[in-house]
Design an enzyme around this catalytic site. Sequence first.
Site, PDB file in Angstrom:
ATOM      1  CD  GLU A 216      43.674  50.570  39.721  1.00 55.61           C
ATOM      2  OE1 GLU A 216      42.856  50.193  38.867  1.00 55.61           O
ATOM      3  OE2 GLU A 216      44.871  50.778  39.467  1.00 55.61           O
ATOM      4  CB  CYS A 250      36.004  46.533  40.764  1.00 59.99           C
ATOM      5  SG  CYS A 250      37.674  45.840  40.872  1.00 59.99           S
TER       6      CYS A 250
END
Length: 471
Positions: A216, A250
């Site tokens: 990720e 993110c």
Amino acid sequence: MKQTAIEDLQILLTMQRAAFAQESMPSLATRLDRLNKLLAMARKHALEIAAAISADFGNRSVNETFLLELATLEEKIKYCKKHLPRWIKQRRLSSSPQHLFGKNRVLPQPLGVIGILSPWNYPFDLCMGPALDALAAGNRVMLKPSELCPRLSDLLAKLVAEYFDPSVLTVVQGDASVAASFSSLPFDHLVFTGSTEVGRIVAQAAAKNLTPVTLELGGKSPAIVDADVDLAIAAKRIAWGKLINAGQTCVAPDYLLVPQEQETTIVAAISTAMQDLYPRLADNKDYTSIISTRQWQRLQDLLADAAQHGARLHVINPAAEQFDPALKKMAPVIVTGVTADMRLMKEEIFGPILPVMTYKHFDEVVNYVNQRARPLAVYWFGNDHTHRDQVLRQTISGGVCINDCLLHVGQPQLAFGGVGPSGQGAYHGEAGFNSFSKLKPIFIQSNWNVMGFAYPPYGKLVAKMLSMFTR
């Protein structure tokens, strides 16, 4: 923060492997018990967790920690508990006509021991989120929290040891050298959340053991503002998505693409929305600090580079406050006059800086996004369904949120994951259960079947089939 001895990592892995061998298919009751323990730990120690995270940041909004880490984890656990009885069942599939009397099945099996390397920006949720999926799938889990959050790391080690046997769930602590050794262990699956640069290193280390990885990562997630947007709504949502956790997310909107003729109006609206959300900054407990002096300086360098190349910096400081660099707080900055060769358009920003680029025709938007690394998220704001569908069909990203930011990640029904440089693999909900399971295909043959023709010596039927196939 305590330091786990590198030689102890293999000992812990061996212990968990042995425990898994004794219970390789935990019952539903066992799995639910583990999820309940995780939920009880988060609930009982919520204030301690939030305080530890805030101390690691210098100041991290307790409200943000509750909303974005504790409450979301609880929702994920509840969703998982509700659907786990169905997920763990053997699944039936239809058989092909030539195997009419046979049966196809898929059996979800735990993989074994899962390693999780978590980041500093959402240090509780991005540690415990994949852990809950791995535990639901019946695995054992080793956690390595970020060394940039030493207080939370110490707290997690203490709490996990209180609620779980180390053969089920354990916490490894230490600096980058421990993380490097951790990623080199022969796990049955490894999860890493962090930067693309470090993700490459982790993937290379895992590849030596042929360990499958879920990465990720991040990248530059665009927010696209269409000409017919409801600006009053969009501006507030963009401002929130950018400034939550001081932009250290993110999936934060990394830059804006706006119609050229509306740039001034849009910038003014977002500036006003930011001031409304945070009328004060330096002494505002809900405005988060930058995680480290190094990261704070990196953001200053991005702004300096942009200004040097002709960009205009619009600093959002409604109370005209002075900022002590030692406290690592930073006023939001909207940047206009941006060009693609500036550092802030080449690097993931990860802070309260919002570059704005303009377009004349909507096709330019899709072309610009597609000419760059595939992002973790794409955000589109507008009402033109033709443009919306163009973005959905013609761009590739980890996820999409329409007329808002970040919220797709909070849906336990939706898989969360990147694509290409923004990541690989996915978790959350059923996707997480499947990622940490071996979905074993099974074929059960019947005494009554038509496969006799497939055994040698081959006769006229196979010859006829071959002639028909090769015509």
